[in-house]
Motif scaffolding. Structure first.
Motif, PDB file in Angstrom:
ATOM      1  N   ILE A   1      26.979 -17.019  32.930  1.00 42.10           N
ATOM      2  CA  ILE A   1      27.886 -17.508  31.910  1.00 42.10           C
ATOM      3  C   ILE A   1      27.594 -18.991  31.756  1.00 42.10           C
ATOM      4  O   ILE A   1      27.533 -19.727  32.733  1.00 42.10           O
ATOM      5  CB  ILE A   1      29.341 -17.297  32.357  1.00 42.10           C
ATOM      6  CG1 ILE A   1      29.687 -15.808  32.382  1.00 42.10           C
ATOM      7  CG2 ILE A   1      30.304 -18.072  31.467  1.00 42.10           C
ATOM      8  CD1 ILE A   1      31.017 -15.505  33.012  1.00 42.10           C
ATOM      9  N   ILE A   2      27.375 -19.423  30.513  1.00 44.77           N
ATOM     10  CA  ILE A   2      27.166 -20.845  30.269  1.00 44.77           C
ATOM     11  C   ILE A   2      28.438 -21.377  29.627  1.00 44.77           C
ATOM     12  O   ILE A   2      29.030 -20.719  28.767  1.00 44.77           O
ATOM     13  CB  ILE A   2      25.960 -21.067  29.330  1.00 44.77           C
ATOM     14  CG1 ILE A   2      24.720 -20.397  29.919  1.00 44.77           C
ATOM     15  CG2 ILE A   2      25.707 -22.551  29.137  1.00 44.77           C
ATOM     16  CD1 ILE A   2      23.512 -20.485  29.022  1.00 44.77           C
ATOM     17  N   THR A   3      28.862 -22.542  30.055  1.00 49.93           N
ATOM     18  CA  THR A   3      30.101 -23.075  29.490  1.00 49.93           C
ATOM     19  C   THR A   3      29.793 -23.870  28.223  1.00 49.93           C
ATOM     20  O   THR A   3      28.686 -24.372  28.044  1.00 49.93           O
ATOM     21  CB  THR A   3      30.834 -23.956  30.499  1.00 49.93           C
ATOM     22  OG1 THR A   3      29.927 -24.935  30.988  1.00 49.93           O
ATOM     23  CG2 THR A   3      31.321 -23.129  31.658  1.00 49.93           C
TER      24      THR A   3
ATOM     25  N   GLN B   1      43.326 -21.418  31.378  1.00 53.47           N
ATOM     26  CA  GLN B   1      44.361 -21.171  30.376  1.00 53.47           C
ATOM     27  C   GLN B   1      45.757 -21.430  30.938  1.00 53.47           C
ATOM     28  O   GLN B   1      46.635 -21.926  30.231  1.00 53.47           O
ATOM     29  CB  GLN B   1      44.222 -19.750  29.823  1.00 53.47           C
ATOM     30  CG  GLN B   1      42.970 -19.600  28.962  1.00 53.47           C
ATOM     31  CD  GLN B   1      42.641 -18.150  28.601  1.00 53.47           C
ATOM     32  OE1 GLN B   1      43.507 -17.293  28.611  1.00 53.47           O
ATOM     33  NE2 GLN B   1      41.377 -17.878  28.295  1.00 53.47           N
TER      34      GLN B   1
ATOM     35  N   GLU C   1      32.736 -24.295  36.861  1.00 50.18           N
ATOM     36  CA  GLU C   1      32.272 -24.730  35.554  1.00 50.18           C
ATOM     37  C   GLU C   1      33.203 -24.256  34.445  1.00 50.18           C
ATOM     38  O   GLU C   1      33.567 -25.025  33.556  1.00 50.18           O
ATOM     39  CB  GLU C   1      30.883 -24.142  35.318  1.00 50.18           C
ATOM     40  CG  GLU C   1      29.838 -25.161  34.929  1.00 50.18           C
ATOM     41  CD  GLU C   1      28.517 -24.458  34.727  1.00 50.18           C
ATOM     42  OE1 GLU C   1      28.274 -24.033  33.592  1.00 50.18           O
ATOM     43  OE2 GLU C   1      27.748 -24.320  35.703  1.00 50.18           O
TER      44      GLU C   1
ATOM     45  N   LYS D   1      30.195 -20.868  39.185  1.00 56.62           N
ATOM     46  CA  LYS D   1      30.474 -20.661  37.767  1.00 56.62           C
ATOM     47  C   LYS D   1      31.965 -20.777  37.480  1.00 56.62           C
ATOM     48  O   LYS D   1      32.363 -21.176  36.392  1.00 56.62           O
ATOM     49  CB  LYS D   1      29.960 -19.287  37.333  1.00 56.62           C
ATOM     50  CG  LYS D   1      28.477 -19.285  37.075  1.00 56.62           C
ATOM     51  CD  LYS D   1      28.169 -20.021  35.789  1.00 56.62           C
ATOM     52  CE  LYS D   1      26.769 -20.567  35.797  1.00 56.62           C
ATOM     53  NZ  LYS D   1      26.490 -21.389  34.623  1.00 56.62           N
TER      54      LYS D   1
ATOM     55  N   ILE E   1      33.734 -21.739  22.511  1.00 53.89           N
ATOM     56  CA  ILE E   1      34.529 -22.928  22.837  1.00 53.89           C
ATOM     57  C   ILE E   1      35.930 -22.535  23.308  1.00 53.89           C
ATOM     58  O   ILE E   1      36.438 -23.050  24.291  1.00 53.89           O
ATOM     59  CB  ILE E   1      34.632 -23.871  21.610  1.00 53.89           C
ATOM     60  CG1 ILE E   1      33.242 -24.374  21.239  1.00 53.89           C
ATOM     61  CG2 ILE E   1      35.553 -25.041  21.905  1.00 53.89           C
ATOM     62  CD1 ILE E   1      33.210 -25.189  19.967  1.00 53.89           C
ATOM     63  N   TYR E   2      36.521 -21.573  22.615  1.00 56.15           N
ATOM     64  CA  TYR E   2      37.892 -21.154  22.904  1.00 56.15           C
ATOM     65  C   TYR E   2      38.017 -20.664  24.348  1.00 56.15           C
ATOM     66  O   TYR E   2      38.934 -21.029  25.070  1.00 56.15           O
ATOM     67  CB  TYR E   2      38.260 -20.050  21.914  1.00 56.15           C
ATOM     68  CG  TYR E   2      39.709 -19.627  21.906  1.00 56.15           C
ATOM     69  CD1 TYR E   2      40.730 -20.560  21.794  1.00 56.15           C
ATOM     70  CD2 TYR E   2      40.050 -18.278  21.985  1.00 56.15           C
ATOM     71  CE1 TYR E   2      42.046 -20.159  21.762  1.00 56.15           C
ATOM     72  CE2 TYR E   2      41.367 -17.871  21.947  1.00 56.15           C
ATOM     73  CZ  TYR E   2      42.363 -18.819  21.839  1.00 56.15           C
ATOM     74  OH  TYR E   2      43.666 -18.416  21.809  1.00 56.15           O
ATOM     75  N   TYR E   3      37.081 -19.867  24.794  1.00 55.45           N
ATOM     76  CA  TYR E   3      37.132 -19.349  26.167  1.00 55.45           C
ATOM     77  C   TYR E   3      36.200 -20.103  27.107  1.00 55.45           C
ATOM     78  O   TYR E   3      36.091 -19.753  28.272  1.00 55.45           O
ATOM     79  CB  TYR E   3      36.789 -17.854  26.183  1.00 55.45           C
ATOM     80  CG  TYR E   3      37.732 -17.029  25.348  1.00 55.45           C
ATOM     81  CD1 TYR E   3      39.111 -17.176  25.490  1.00 55.45           C
ATOM     82  CD2 TYR E   3      37.270 -16.120  24.410  1.00 55.45           C
ATOM     83  CE1 TYR E   3      39.993 -16.442  24.723  1.00 55.45           C
ATOM     84  CE2 TYR E   3      38.142 -15.381  23.635  1.00 55.45           C
ATOM     85  CZ  TYR E   3      39.503 -15.561  23.800  1.00 55.45           C
ATOM     86  OH  TYR E   3      40.368 -14.835  23.031  1.00 55.45           O
ATOM     87  N   ASN E   4      35.485 -21.093  26.588  1.00 54.29           N
ATOM     88  CA  ASN E   4      34.547 -21.881  27.380  1.00 54.29           C
ATOM     89  C   ASN E   4      33.488 -21.017  28.055  1.00 54.29           C
ATOM     90  O   ASN E   4      33.100 -21.269  29.192  1.00 54.29           O
ATOM     91  CB  ASN E   4      35.305 -22.717  28.412  1.00 54.29           C
ATOM     92  CG  ASN E   4      34.464 -23.853  28.963  1.00 54.29           C
ATOM     93  OD1 ASN E   4      33.474 -24.249  28.343  1.00 54.29           O
ATOM     94  ND2 ASN E   4      34.830 -24.364  30.121  1.00 54.29           N
ATOM     95  N   GLN E   5      33.046 -19.965  27.390  1.00 53.69           N
ATOM     96  CA  GLN E   5      32.043 -19.079  27.980  1.00 53.69           C
ATOM     97  C   GLN E   5      31.086 -18.560  26.915  1.00 53.69           C
ATOM     98  O   GLN E   5      31.540 -18.100  25.866  1.00 53.69           O
ATOM     99  CB  GLN E   5      32.699 -17.839  28.607  1.00 53.69           C
ATOM    100  CG  GLN E   5      33.649 -18.129  29.720  1.00 53.69           C
ATOM    101  CD  GLN E   5      34.128 -16.848  30.365  1.00 53.69           C
ATOM    102  OE1 GLN E   5      33.482 -15.815  30.311  1.00 53.69           O
ATOM    103  NE2 GLN E   5      35.276 -16.911  30.992  1.00 53.69           N
TER     104      GLN E   5
END
Lengths: 288, 383
Positions: free
Chosen positions: A117-119, B239, B262, B259, A208-212
Motif C-alpha cells: 500500500i502506498i500512501t 479516521q 505510514e 505500513k 487521498i481520502y483513505y491515504n492508500q
C-alpha cells in the motif's frame, strides 16, 4: 440526532465516491451494452498516475490533469483493441475480455509499483466546516465539492450540447445514429474518454481520502459498481448516481443503527436482487 | 546430422543426471507465501526474511553437510490455490518440511494435507486454531489467536486501565478468533472491572470506518480494540483521530507493520499492539536481523518477517538435532524443542503444536514501534 446527521454525511461521501466510479460504467453500458469491468482497473491506474505525478511535481492540480489524460488514453485503447473487435460476439465474450484486462492491469500495477500500500499524503485545499456540533473535515468537503462539480459538468455536456445529443442518440441505437450522420464510433470513444477521466478523478480522490493506493484497490468497486448500474437501471446515468448515493447512505445507516451481522457489501447485492425481482428496469431506467 | 543428434542426446542425459544429482545434494524446504493479491506486502516480508535465514544457514555450512534449498510458492492467501501448491511441494519438489508463511485461511486448508503425508508444517504467524488441530505434524510459531486475544484484553484492562471497551472486529478467521480470545478474558477475569460497550464486525476490504467510529464515539469508550490487519487498523486509527476520538486504540500483530505507521501518519502516535516481535530486544541476533533487513529491503522489518524467519530456523535446527531429513524424525525434534532462542523471543516449548513464549506489547513513539511491556502470565500465554 447529531449522530444521525453525521452518519448521513458519511453516507453521502461514500455514495459520492461510488457514484464517481459507477458513472463510467453506466456511460459505457448505455452506449455499448458492455459490462466494462476493466473500468475498475482504469480507476486504479488513475490513482497510481496521480500519485506519481504528485510526487514528481508536488502539484495536485497537475496530478489530476495528468491522470485524467492517461486514463482517457487507456480508455480509448481498451475500447479500440478490446471491445470494438469483440462487439460482434455475444455479450459474455467482451465481459470475459474485460475481466482479463482488469486482472492483468492489477498485476502490472503490482509489478511496477510493488505489492505494498502506498500512501497519498496530499492535502486537498478545501475548508473545514463547523455547523452546530457537527464537524465536516476538509477531505469530506473535498469529496462533496468534486463530485458535485463532476456531476454538474457531465449533466451540462449530456443535456445542453450537441455532443450530448449525439451521445444520447448513439446510446438509443448505434446503427440509427450512424444512419443520421453521427460518427458513432467517435461518440463511443468520447464516452470512454469521459468515463475514464472521471475514473481517474475517483481514483485520486479515494487515494487521498483513505491515504492508500494499492494494486487491488479496484476489486471491490469492480463488483459493487455492477450491482449499482443494475439497481440504477442499466445504462441510466442519473439512475447510477441516485443508486450510488442511496447505497452509501444505506450502508452507513446499516452499520450505524442496525445490529445485524450483515456485511455491508451484501447490501448492494440485496438491492440488486430486489430490483431484478420487482423492478427489472431499475429505479430510474425506462423499460425499453 | 548424426553427430548433432548424438550431441543433443548427450546434453539431455547430462541435464537429467545433473538435475538428479543436484536434487540429492540439497535439503528442500517449502514455503507458501502470498506474493500477489491483497496480502502481498506480508508475503514479501515473510519471503524476504526466510531468504535471509536461508543465507545464514547456507553460509554456516548448511545442514548435515548439504546445502538447503528453498522452494517458495505464491498462494495469494487463497485456500484453493494453497492446496494445489501443497500437493506440488509434496509430489514434485519432495520437500522435507514446510514453512507456512501465509494467512489463516490458506494455512488451515493445507495443514491436513501435510499431516497426512507426515511432512512437518510450521505456520509462521497464522492464528487460527484449526491449523494445529490438523494433527501432530503441524506447529505454530506465532500466537494462537485466542492467546493473543486474551493477552490483548489483559493489556487493555491491566496495563491501560480501560473501563469501557469497544470492539471493532475484522470479519474473517483472523479477526474473529482474536475477538473470541478477548471476550473470553473479559468474561473470566474482568467481570465488574471493565465492560465491552459495543462490538462491530467489518468486511475484509473495508476502507471507510467513519460509520463504525461515529457509533463508537456515541458510546464514549476509553479503549477501542481493533482486530484486523494493518490496512484495516491503519485507517481506523487515522479516521478515529480525525473524528476527534481520543480513546486508546489497541491492535494486535496484524497491525504490526511499517505500513500502518505510514497510513496512519502522525495519528499513529500512542497506538498500542500486542505482538510477536520486540524491536527493543537487546539480543545481538535480533538487532542484527532488524538492521540487515532494513538495509537490504529498504523498509522496516515486522512481526510477519521475524516469525517466518523463526519458523524456517526452527525447522533447520530440528533437522540438525534429528540428524535426519525424515518427516517423523524432524517432527519429534520440533516437538522436543526446549528454550530455543528465536528472534521473536525464547520459545519455552511447543504444547500440542502451539508455541509457548511471552507476548510482546509495543507502542508507537516517534513513528516507530517501541517496547511498552510484556505479558508473561503462564495462564494467559499457554494455549
Amino acid at each position: 440526532m447529531q449522530g444521525l446527521i453525521e452518519q448521513l454525511l458519511n453516507g453521502i461521501a461514500m455514495g459520492s465516491i461510488y457514484a464517481l466510479v459507477t458513472l463510467g460504467l453506466a456511460l459505457v453500458y448505455g452506449i455499448m451494452r458492455i459490462l466494462h469491468v476493466a473500468h475498475a482497473a482504469v480507476y486504479t491506474v488513475g490513482a497510481y498516475a496521480g500519485l506519481y505525478i504528485f510526487h514528481g511535481t508536488g502539484n495536485l492540480f497537475l496530478a489530476f490533469i495528468g491522470a485524467m489524460v492517461l486514463c482517457a488514453i487507456m480508455g480509448i485503447i481498451i475500447e479500440r483493441f478490446l471491445y470494438y473487435p469483440l462487439m460482434k460476439y455475444p455479450p459474455f465474450v467482451p465481459l470475459i475480455g474485460s475481466i482479463t484486462v482488469l486482472l492483468a492491469i492489477e498485476e502490472v500495477c503490482r509489478l511496477v509499483a510493488g505489492p505494498y500500500i502506498i500512501t497519498f499524503p496530499a492535502k486537498l485545499p478545501f475548508p473545514e466546516a463547523h455547523i452546530g456540533g457537527i464537524f465536516i473535515s476538509s477531505t469530506l468537503m473535498a469529496v462533496y465539492c468534486i463530485t458535485a462539480s463532476v456531476l454538474f459538468i457531465l449533466w451540462y455536456i449530456t443535456t445542453k450540447t450537441s455532443l450530448g445529443l449525439a451521445m444520447r442518440a448513439t446510446s438509443q441505437d448505434i446503427s440509427m445514429a450512424s444512419a443520421t450522420g453521427i460518427n458513432s464510433h467517435m461518440i463511443v470513444s468520447i464516452t470512454f474518454i469521459i468515463g475514464s477521466a472521471i475514473a481517474a478523478i475517483a481514483g485520486i480522490l479515494v487515494g487521498i481520502y483513505y491515504n492508500q493506493v494499492y494494486p487491488t484497490m479496484g476489486t471491490v468497486p469492480a463488483y459493487k459498481t455492477l450491482a449499482l448500474i443494475v439497481v440504477g437501471g442499466l445504462g441510466s446515468v442519473p439512475g447510477a448516481v441516485v443508486a450510488s448515493l442511496l447505497l452509501g447512505i444505506g450502508e452507513t445507516i446499516l452499520i450505524g443503527y442496525a445490529n445485524i451481522p450483515l456485511p455491508r457489501d451484501a447490501l448492494a447485492f440485496i438491492a440488486m436482487i430486489g430490483v431484478l425481482m420487482w423492478r427489472s428496469e431499475g429505479i430510474m431506467g425506462s423499460s425499453r | 546430422m548424426k553427430y548433432v543428434k548424438f550431441f543433443f542426446f548427450f546434453l539431455l542425459v547430462g541435464f537429467l543426471l545433473s538435475g538428479g544429482l543436484y536434487a540429492n545434494d540439497t535439503i528442500k524446504i517449502g514455503l507458501l507465501v502470498p506474493l500477489t493479491g491483497p496480502a502481498a506486502a506480508d508475503g514479501f516480508s515473510a519471503h524476504s526474511s526466510v531468504k535471509l535465514a536461508l543465507e545464514r544457514v547456507n553460509s554456516t555450512g548448511g545442514l548435515l553437510g548439504k546445502k538447503v534449498e528453498l522452494i517458495a510458492y505464491d498462494d495469494r492467501a487463497d485456500g484453493k490455490e494453497a492446496v494445489a501448491l501443497a500437493r506440488k511441494l509434496i509430489e514434485q519438489d519432495k520437500v522435507v518440511a514446510v514453512v507456512g508463511g501465509s494467512y489463516s485461511t490458506p494455512s488451515r486448508a493445507v495443514a491436513p494435507i501435510f499431516q497426512e503425508e507426515k511432512i512437518p508444517f510450521v505456520a509462521a504467524y497464522a492464528v487460527h486454531p484449526d491449523i494445529t488441530k490438523a494433527g501432530d505434524y503441524c506447529f505454530r510459531n506465532g500466537f494462537l489467536g485466542t492467546v493473543e486475544g486474551k493477552s490483548a484484553a489483559y493489556v487493555a484492562v491491566k496495563m491501560l486501565k480501560a473501563k469501557r471497551i469497544a470492539l471493532l472486529v475484522s470479519d474473517n478467521d483472523f479477526g474473529r478468533t482474536l475477538a473470541e480470545g478477548f471476550k473470553y478474558y473479559m468474561n473470566k477475569y474482568a467481570k465488574g472491572i471493565a465492560t465491552i460497550v459495543s462490538e462491530q464486525a467489518y468486511p475484509f476490504q473495508e476502507k471507510d470506518f467513519k460509520a463504525y467510529l461515529t457509533k463508537i464515539k456515541q458510546e464514549n469508550p476509553d479503549l477501542i480494540f481493533a482486530s484486523g490487519y494493518y490496512f484495516q487498523t491503519g485507517p481506523i486509527v487515522k479516521q478515529a483521530r480525525e473524528m476527534g476520538i481520543n480513546a486508546h486504540i489497541l491492535g494486535e500483530e496484524g497491525a504490526d507493520s511499517p505500513k500502518l505507521l505510514e497510513i496512519a501518519g502522525p495519528s499513529a502516535e500512542g497506538f498500542v499492539i500486542v505482538t510477536n516481535l520486540n524491536r527493543d530486544d537487546k539480543r545481538k541476533e535480533v538487532q542484527q536481523f532488524l538492521k540487515t533487513y532494513e538495509e537490504r529491503f529498504k523498509i522496516q522489518p515486522d512481526m510477519v518477517g521475524a516469525s517466518a524467519y523463526d519458523a524456517f530456523m526452527i525447522i533447520c535446527d530440528s533437522i540438525k538435532r534429528a540428524k535426519s531429513t525424515k518427516g517423523p524424525d524432524i517432527r519429534n525434534a520440533i516437538a522436543n524443542i526446549k528454550n530455543y532462542d528465536a528472534l521473536t523471543g525464547q520459545i519455552k516449548s511447543f504444547v500440542k503444536g502451539e508455541v509457548v513464549k511471552d507476548v510482546q506489547v509495543q507502542i508507537v513513539k516517534n513513528g516507530r514501534f517501541r517496547y511498552l511491556g510484556v505479558v508473561t502470565d503462564p495462564e494467559l500465554i499457554t494455549p
